[in-house]
Design a protein around this motif. Structure first.
Motif, PDB file in Angstrom:
ATOM      1  N   ARG A  38      19.558  20.819  62.760  1.00  0.00           N
ATOM      2  CA  ARG A  38      20.491  19.911  61.925  1.00  0.00           C
ATOM      3  C   ARG A  38      19.707  18.796  61.946  1.00  0.00           C
ATOM      4  O   ARG A  38      20.121  17.776  61.532  1.00  0.00           O
ATOM      5  CB  ARG A  38      21.790  19.405  62.678  1.00  0.00           C
ATOM      6  CG  ARG A  38      22.719  20.723  63.058  1.00  0.00           C
ATOM      7  CD  ARG A  38      24.023  20.072  63.763  1.00  0.00           C
ATOM      8  NE  ARG A  38      25.102  21.056  64.058  1.00  0.00           N
ATOM      9  CZ  ARG A  38      25.678  21.338  63.024  1.00  0.00           C
ATOM     10  NH1 ARG A  38      25.796  21.014  61.837  1.00  0.00           N
ATOM     11  NH2 ARG A  38      26.723  22.447  63.324  1.00  0.00           N
ATOM     12  N   CYS A  97      28.352  20.604  53.425  1.00  0.00           N
ATOM     13  CA  CYS A  97      28.786  21.599  54.179  1.00  0.00           C
ATOM     14  C   CYS A  97      30.344  21.937  54.470  1.00  0.00           C
ATOM     15  O   CYS A  97      30.984  21.001  54.746  1.00  0.00           O
ATOM     16  CB  CYS A  97      27.937  21.462  55.508  1.00  0.00           C
ATOM     17  SG  CYS A  97      28.293  22.891  56.762  1.00  0.00           S
ATOM     18  N   CYS A 154      30.696  20.820  58.547  1.00  0.00           N
ATOM     19  CA  CYS A 154      30.187  19.177  59.256  1.00  0.00           C
ATOM     20  C   CYS A 154      30.217  18.393  58.086  1.00  0.00           C
ATOM     21  O   CYS A 154      30.119  17.110  58.246  1.00  0.00           O
ATOM     22  CB  CYS A 154      28.935  19.473  59.775  1.00  0.00           C
ATOM     23  SG  CYS A 154      27.517  19.623  58.820  1.00  0.00           S
ATOM     24  N   CYS A 209      25.709  24.645  56.078  1.00  0.00           N
ATOM     25  CA  CYS A 209      24.493  23.965  56.400  1.00  0.00           C
ATOM     26  C   CYS A 209      23.690  25.043  57.136  1.00  0.00           C
ATOM     27  O   CYS A 209      24.457  25.753  58.056  1.00  0.00           O
ATOM     28  CB  CYS A 209      24.380  22.768  56.816  1.00  0.00           C
ATOM     29  SG  CYS A 209      24.844  22.162  58.405  1.00  0.00           S
ATOM     30  N   CYS A 238      25.530  24.638  60.991  1.00  0.00           N
ATOM     31  CA  CYS A 238      26.386  25.442  61.101  1.00  0.00           C
ATOM     32  C   CYS A 238      26.564  26.661  61.109  1.00  0.00           C
ATOM     33  O   CYS A 238      27.029  27.434  61.856  1.00  0.00           O
ATOM     34  CB  CYS A 238      27.452  24.575  60.142  1.00  0.00           C
ATOM     35  SG  CYS A 238      28.078  23.076  60.395  1.00  0.00           S
TER      36      CYS A 238
HETATM   37 ZN   LIG Z   1      27.222  21.961  58.592  1.00  0.00          ZN
END
Ligand SMILES: [Zn+2]
Ligand SMILES: [Zn+2]
Ligand SMILES: [Zn+2]
Lengths: 311, 418
Positions: free
Chosen positions: A154, A259, A262, A291, A294
């Motif tokens: 991330r 996303c 998130c 994303c 995720c």
């Molecule tokens: Zn995400």
């Protein structure tokens, strides 16, 4: 806890000086499924309310246990303006539990749990017309986040995750304690009179001898342990990690796509995963765009359980 | 328990659990998959052009041995038309490098590739053993990293080669990402994640314009070991006797734990690093960490780059020492917070220059450019002609320090060596 104490003090002195206050607080407690003894948690919450009166308080459960009869997800405890919390506002939080229990690892469950908690907080802030969300993260906590989020793929979202100001959710996020180490917070709370130690939730990891990282641990937990030890010897390095990451730019992604889990802004090539990656492709049907992080956390067979987005 | 069947061919018995994704494969399918993935990396990043002469930075360790073997296989299988050469650096470390060089010499015969060895002693007048004798065990990785980077470029220039490939693997890249987050060095983080780096072409020196690439960037260290084992490759398996410094050691331990928790974490960190590289101030939109489909991303490197250090595992950066950096940062804070005894020192966004790799500033007697990796004006070192943002390059500065106790030597010019 420290944050509440300081803000409460500020408000009181502001009120003393000027007869009015520049802001009002709404204290939100989100109860997680593994928070331990429910009675203890509720007691703690009530004690805090009694100690710092004059603010609005709400406590909500992130979701009910699957096997418990659900009659509304809200434990209403507001003594300020009445807070209405509709159990149905978010497509039913039952799906939260289903999603979580379908995830294959502790890391994924912890990861997604934090995301759901954030979404819930944002939901709450929006429906109560809050102008911003104050998070209680210390420098140490933010440094943990930097490395943990990096390890979970991330990294792209870090500028939004640790910066004060705009968030991809439409409500600004602030981290008033961003410059304080965790150990500083601990010593500060120990000096407050009358003592507040009974009000501070025991951090389950603090007094546990660091176990060797194993498959049972999560990445978040590993980083927490790591920075608690780094903080001992190298506090400035901890602070420097956060400061450095704060220099990353929030790139404006023209796509405007977010996303589905998130809510972080996606670059123009969100679905690109190197052919050598250990995961499946990130795309999953036309409606759900995830994303990289995720998609890593939620395997394809669990993705239909992702609750619908905000609003 | 019945024997598992290979997930690819569904015929043979699976004997390998892939570290990367825990797929169960038979030996043949694992080897095929591993090679296919490297081929995919080379194609999707357009690493090679047809007919290119490419030097493989060979240490005799598992990474560069596997790299040489795989590239030979792929070159023949997919008709890259590449001319592959081996280029080795002799740092002059007794009991480590002299043994591993024997391995490289055998590899040269096994793979039928010409081998060139360039020694620190001939380039700089110092072997690493002599450097360590002089400066002690602490901080010698700085010398090794700086010298090594130049040495590979100089070796390539001697061979008239414009492209050097190195054996950096996914673990190395992930480790460097975490290390540079801990050190607060964003420019270096961004460079480490690029699959191709290139020195700027502004200068016409033989030493510029040499591309570096990492075909094993997405390959797990564990899979490289497995591949070497199953292909029965001849490699040298001792780590450099001079151990890495605290930041890298710390990052390496984290990587190992992360991999245990979630095997994909190594690639996830590489991905995070690539994404973050795009967000580093000064990065342009098309600087996509070497990961964009066009493969056009060339990160600019200069002498500051610390990649390609010592040892059989590839990249050993000139690591900073954690304690040293901590005290440096604290001094800065103390200066700011002077007189505020009971108050918490402000850690508001610091002035430029408070961050960055302070260890360099400490050890090097000259002023260091602030973080401006891309727009740095690169010139030539006055003494040796190597690319440098300073009048005197880093290697020459280090040499000057070393030579104070010894009759003066300078780096042998490229032309003199040809
Ligand atoms: Zn995400
Ligand atoms: Zn097979
Ligand atoms: Zn020079």
């Amino acid at each position: 806890m420290t944050l509440l104490h300081v803000l409460d003090f500020q408000l009181q002195s502001q009120a003393r000086r000027t007869g009015r206050t520049g802001f009002t607080l709404h204290v939100l407690h989100i109860e997680l499924p593994h928070d331990g003894d429910r009675k203890m948690v509720v007691k703690l919450y009530e004690d805090i309310k009694a100690r710092y009166p004059g603010h609005s308080y709400s406590s909500i459960r992130l979701f009910d246990d699957l096997n418990q009869p659900s009659n509304g997800t809200t434990t209403k405890m507001s003594n300020g303006p009445d807070i209405q919390e509709e159990a149905t506002s978010n497509g039913g939080h039952k799906s939260y539990a289903k999603l979580l229990s379908s995830l294959p690892s502790v890391t994924s469950r912890t990861d997604v749990l934090h995301i759901l908690r954030m979404r819930r907080t944002v939901d709450f802030a929006c429906s109560n017309n809050c102008e911003g969300i104050l998070w209680g993260d210390s420098t140490t906590r933010l440094a943990e986040k930097v490395l943990a989020e990096t390890a979970k793929g991330r990294g792209f979202s870090l500028p939004w995750q640790i910066a004060d100001g705009d968030s991809p959710f439409g409500v600004p996020f602030y981290y008033p304690m961003r410059d304080l180490l965790k150990k500083e917070l601990v010593s500060y709370t120990s000096m407050i009179t009358p003592p507040v130690d009974v009000l501070v939730a025991l951090d389950s990891t603090t007094n546990v001898a660091a176990p060797v990282a194993s498959k049972d641990g999560s990445i978040d937990f590993l980083m927490k342990q790591y920075f608690e030890s780094v903080e001992e010897q190298y506090p400035s390095i901890v602070a420097n990690v956060v400061r450095t990451t704060g220099k990353l730019e929030m790139k404006d992604f023209s796509s405007g796509r977010q996303c589905a889990l998130c809510n972080m802004l996606l670059a123009n090539n969100p679905t690109f995963v190197n052919g050598n990656s250990g995961h499946d492709s990130v795309t999953d049907g036309p409606t759900l765009e995830l994303c990289y992080g995720c998609a890593t956390a939620v395997p394809p067979e669990s993705r239909h359980l992702i609750p619908p987005g905000l609003k | 328990m019945p024997p598992s069947i290979c997930a690819v061919c569904h015929a043979n018995r699976a004997v390998i659990l892939r570290p990367k994704n825990h797929a169960k494969l038979c030996k043949l399918c694992f080897i095929q998959t591993f090679e296919d993935e490297i081929h995919d990396t080379i194609l999707s990043n357009k690493l090679f052009s047809h007919g290119e002469r490419i030097a493989i930075g060979a240490s005799g360790g598992k990474d560069s041995t596997v790299l040489a073997s795989v590239l030979k296989t792929l070159n023949e299988r997919h008709n890259y038309g590449a001319e592959l050469l081996l280029l080795s650096i002799d740092e002059g470390i007794k009991g480590y490098r002299d043994d591993s060089l024997e391995t490289v010499k055998r590899n040269a015969e096994q793979y039928d590739m010409p081998l060139t060895i360039v020694g620190y002693d001939e380039l700089y007048g110092w072997t690493m053993d002599q450097v360590v004798e002089q400066v002690g065990k602490k901080g010698n990785c700085t010398y090794c990293g700086v010298f090594r980077r130049q040495a590979l470029d100089r070796g390539a220039a001697m061979l008239g080669v414009k492209h050097v490939v190195t054996g950096h693997n996914a673990d190395d890249v992930a480790e460097t990402v975490l290390m540079n987050l801990l050190r607060g060095d964003l420019p270096r983080l961004s460079r480490a994640t690029s699959i191709i780096t290139s020195t700027p072409s502004a200068s016409d020196s033989e030493l510029t314009n040499i591309r570096r690439s990492k075909p094993l960037k997405y390959a797990y260290e564990k899979e490289i070991v497995l591949y070497a084992h199953h292909k029965k490759l001849d490699y040298f398996s001792t780590e450099c006797i001079y151990s890495p410094e605290a930041f890298r050691g710390s990052a390496r331990a984290l990587i190992k734990n992360l991999e245990r928790i979630r095997p994909s974490a190594i690639l996830d960190i590489v991905r995070s690093g690539e994404d973050m590289a795009k967000l580093v101030p000064g990065a342009t939109n098309d600087s996509c960490g070497g990961n964009c489909a066009t493969g056009g991303a060339l990160a600019v490197t200069g002498e500051e780059e610390g990649e390609g250090g010592c040892g059989s595992t590839g990249g050993r950066t000139a690591g900073g020492d954690m304690a040293q950096m901590e005290s440096q940062l604290r001094n800065n804070e103390a200066a700011e917070a002077a007189g505020l005894e009971m108050e918490v020192p402000s850690r508001a966004p610091a002035a430029e220059g408070r961050n960055g790799s302070s260890e360099n500033r400490k050890q090097l007697p000259f002023r260091r450019e602030k973080n401006a990796p891309k727009q740095q004006t690169m010139g030539k070192c006055e003494r040796c002609g190597y690319l440098s943002s300073q009048a005197i390059c880093k290697a020459c500065m280090l040499l000057e320090g070393l030579n104070k106790s010894r009759p003066r030597t300078s780096i042998v010019g490229v032309d003199a060596m040809r």
